[in-house]
Motif scaffolding. Structure first.
Motif, PDB file in Angstrom:
ATOM      1  N   ILE A  32      29.106  44.551  40.208  1.00  0.00           N
ATOM      2  CA  ILE A  32      30.339  44.631  41.002  1.00  0.00           C
ATOM      3  C   ILE A  32      30.097  44.060  42.392  1.00  0.00           C
ATOM      4  O   ILE A  32      30.909  43.287  42.916  1.00  0.00           O
ATOM      5  N   ARG A  33      28.966  44.404  42.992  1.00  0.00           N
ATOM      6  CA  ARG A  33      28.629  43.841  44.308  1.00  0.00           C
ATOM      7  C   ARG A  33      28.487  42.320  44.228  1.00  0.00           C
ATOM      8  O   ARG A  33      29.001  41.594  45.081  1.00  0.00           O
ATOM      9  N   ALA A  35      29.881  40.304  42.122  1.00  0.00           N
ATOM     10  CA  ALA A  35      31.160  39.660  41.832  1.00  0.00           C
ATOM     11  C   ALA A  35      32.118  39.654  43.022  1.00  0.00           C
ATOM     12  O   ALA A  35      33.032  38.823  43.077  1.00  0.00           O
ATOM     13  N   THR A  36      31.930  40.564  43.971  1.00  0.00           N
ATOM     14  CA  THR A  36      32.909  40.726  45.047  1.00  0.00           C
ATOM     15  C   THR A  36      32.431  40.232  46.402  1.00  0.00           C
ATOM     16  O   THR A  36      33.219  40.238  47.361  1.00  0.00           O
ATOM     17  N   THR A  37      31.188  39.805  46.519  1.00  0.00           N
ATOM     18  CA  THR A  37      30.652  39.390  47.814  1.00  0.00           C
ATOM     19  C   THR A  37      30.262  37.914  47.798  1.00  0.00           C
ATOM     20  O   THR A  37      29.917  37.372  46.751  1.00  0.00           O
ATOM     21  N   SER A  62      37.850  44.124  49.411  1.00  0.00           N
ATOM     22  CA  SER A  62      38.879  44.332  48.394  1.00  0.00           C
ATOM     23  C   SER A  62      40.155  43.660  48.884  1.00  0.00           C
ATOM     24  O   SER A  62      40.213  43.145  50.003  1.00  0.00           O
ATOM     25  N   SER A  63      41.200  43.685  48.078  1.00  0.00           N
ATOM     26  CA  SER A  63      42.419  42.953  48.420  1.00  0.00           C
ATOM     27  C   SER A  63      43.080  43.470  49.684  1.00  0.00           C
ATOM     28  O   SER A  63      43.750  42.713  50.401  1.00  0.00           O
ATOM     29  N   ASP A 115      39.969  45.046  38.948  1.00  0.00           N
ATOM     30  CA  ASP A 115      38.814  44.918  38.065  1.00  0.00           C
ATOM     31  C   ASP A 115      38.019  43.679  38.485  1.00  0.00           C
ATOM     32  O   ASP A 115      38.554  42.564  38.487  1.00  0.00           O
ATOM     33  N   PRO A 116      36.725  43.835  38.856  1.00  0.00           N
ATOM     34  CA  PRO A 116      35.946  42.678  39.317  1.00  0.00           C
ATOM     35  C   PRO A 116      35.543  41.716  38.213  1.00  0.00           C
ATOM     36  O   PRO A 116      34.965  40.663  38.496  1.00  0.00           O
ATOM     37  N   LYS A 117      35.831  42.057  36.950  1.00  0.00           N
ATOM     38  CA  LYS A 117      35.548  41.168  35.814  1.00  0.00           C
ATOM     39  C   LYS A 117      34.066  40.767  35.757  1.00  0.00           C
ATOM     40  O   LYS A 117      33.713  39.592  35.710  1.00  0.00           O
ATOM     41  N   ILE A 118      33.200  41.762  35.764  1.00  0.00           N
ATOM     42  CA  ILE A 118      31.765  41.484  35.756  1.00  0.00           C
ATOM     43  C   ILE A 118      31.301  41.034  34.370  1.00  0.00           C
ATOM     44  O   ILE A 118      31.951  41.321  33.360  1.00  0.00           O
TER      45      ILE A 118
END
Length: 327
Positions: A32-33, A35-37, A62-63, A115-118
């Motif tokens: 998750i980290r 995918a989002t950073t 996040s959004s 959902d980060p779609k990992i």
């Protein structure tokens, strides 16, 4: 946890089932980290950080703000907090990887985090099973998890002291959820030859090329695996300079492992020594010196220190004034 107490025992065979559960859980959270950073050099944006209570992602965007995910091995919870003040907690207990994965995504959804779609396939694990399909109940022993977290904390504190003695480029002290180890690296400042080694399971070769794009000397702590069932500290250089295997290192319990091409020292040797922190520092310092000298690193530059009786943390405003005057 009391970081001033004794270093805890970590017999692999006694806690391997709990280790496996935590390993899979940290992979989910670590992905998750990732995918989002934004990508940082050497994939440093993917790692977790040691805290007084366990492990943390640190801040992730996040959004509509930011969020953070923490493993709390004192209260035995996975805690998700947001910049809007919301909070979700998932109890850490015997559960399947599939259920844990669903619970994490459900918690994010309740917090309004997309959902980060990992990628759901574990990395660096032989015979990996995708998270949604891993329905086997995984044991979780609270005492064993707490001991592991304490070992991480004690190691992290020593590694931070060691990292502070280097002026060149150095990584954070960081926990890699794929290999399941705590590590730190120092860099010479020079490019490395193209990576020509192997790749762990489910890891693309381009990941290794990025990880080893520059000369480095690294050290870490690893709690063991089925193939090597004992906790240990390690140190290596990439690329390894000629003669590294015969470099003089300390303490006597440490030695060269030719099959792995690195120095190793049993965790138990550190834990049971009269001064575990000093014993570990001896290992870190001596392996670094041996590799840096053989690799012809500019140690005078990379380790330079300037004596100063002033405030050691000047303000950003003061630094700007200094730059203006210098110009």
């Amino acid at each position: 946890m009391n970081e001033s107490g004794a270093w805890p025992p970590l017999p692999y065979d006694e806690w391997k089932d709990t280790l496996h559960a935590i390993h899979m859980w940290t992979q989910i959270v670590g992905k998750i980290r990732l995918a989002t950073t934004p990508l940082l050099n050497h994939w440093w944006n993917s790692s977790l950080a040691v805290t007084p209570r366990g492990l943390s992602t640190g801040t992730m965007p996040s959004s509509d703000g930011a969020f953070q995910v923490d493993f709390d091995f004192v209260e035995h919870q996975l805690v998700v907090v947001t910049s809007r003040g919301a909070r979700e907690a998932i109890p850490l207990r015997p559960v399947s990887v599939a259920q844990f994965y669903r619970e994490v995504l459900d918690a994010l959804d309740r917090l309004g985090i997309a959902d980060p779609k990992i990628s759901t396939l574990p990395n660096e694990v032989a015979d990996a099973v995708p998270f949604p399909d891993d329905a086997q109940l995984r044991p979780y022993d609270r005492d064993q998890a707490t001991r592991f977290a304490l070992a991480l904390l004690k190691t992290d504190l020593v590694f931070e002291r060691f990292r502070a003695g280097f002026l060149g480029k150095a990584s954070p002290v960081q926990f890699f959820w794929g290999s399941f180890d705590l590590a730190s690296a120092r860099f010479s400042g020079r490019r490395a030859p193209a990576y020509a080694g192997g790749t762990p399971p489910n890891v693309h070769v381009h990941v290794m090329h990025e990880a080893y794009s520059h000369e480095l000397i690294a050290a870490g702590f690893w709690p063991g695996s089925a193939d090597l069932p004992s906790a240990e500290f390690y140190a290596y250089a990439m690329p390894p300079p000629k003669g590294l295997a015969t470099a003089a290192i300390q303490p006597d319990a440490a030695g060269w492992n030719p099959a792995r091409g690195e120095f190793v020292m049993p965790y138990e040797a550190v834990r049971t020594s009269a001064d575990p922190e000093a014993t570990l520092i001896d290992f870190l310092e001596s392996t670094y010196r041996g590799a840096a000298d053989l690799g012809r690193w500019d140690r005078a530059l990379l380790e330079e220190r300037v004596a100063c009786a002033c405030d050691p943390v000047p303000s950003a405003k003061a630094l700007r004034r200094t730059r203006v005057k210098a110009g």
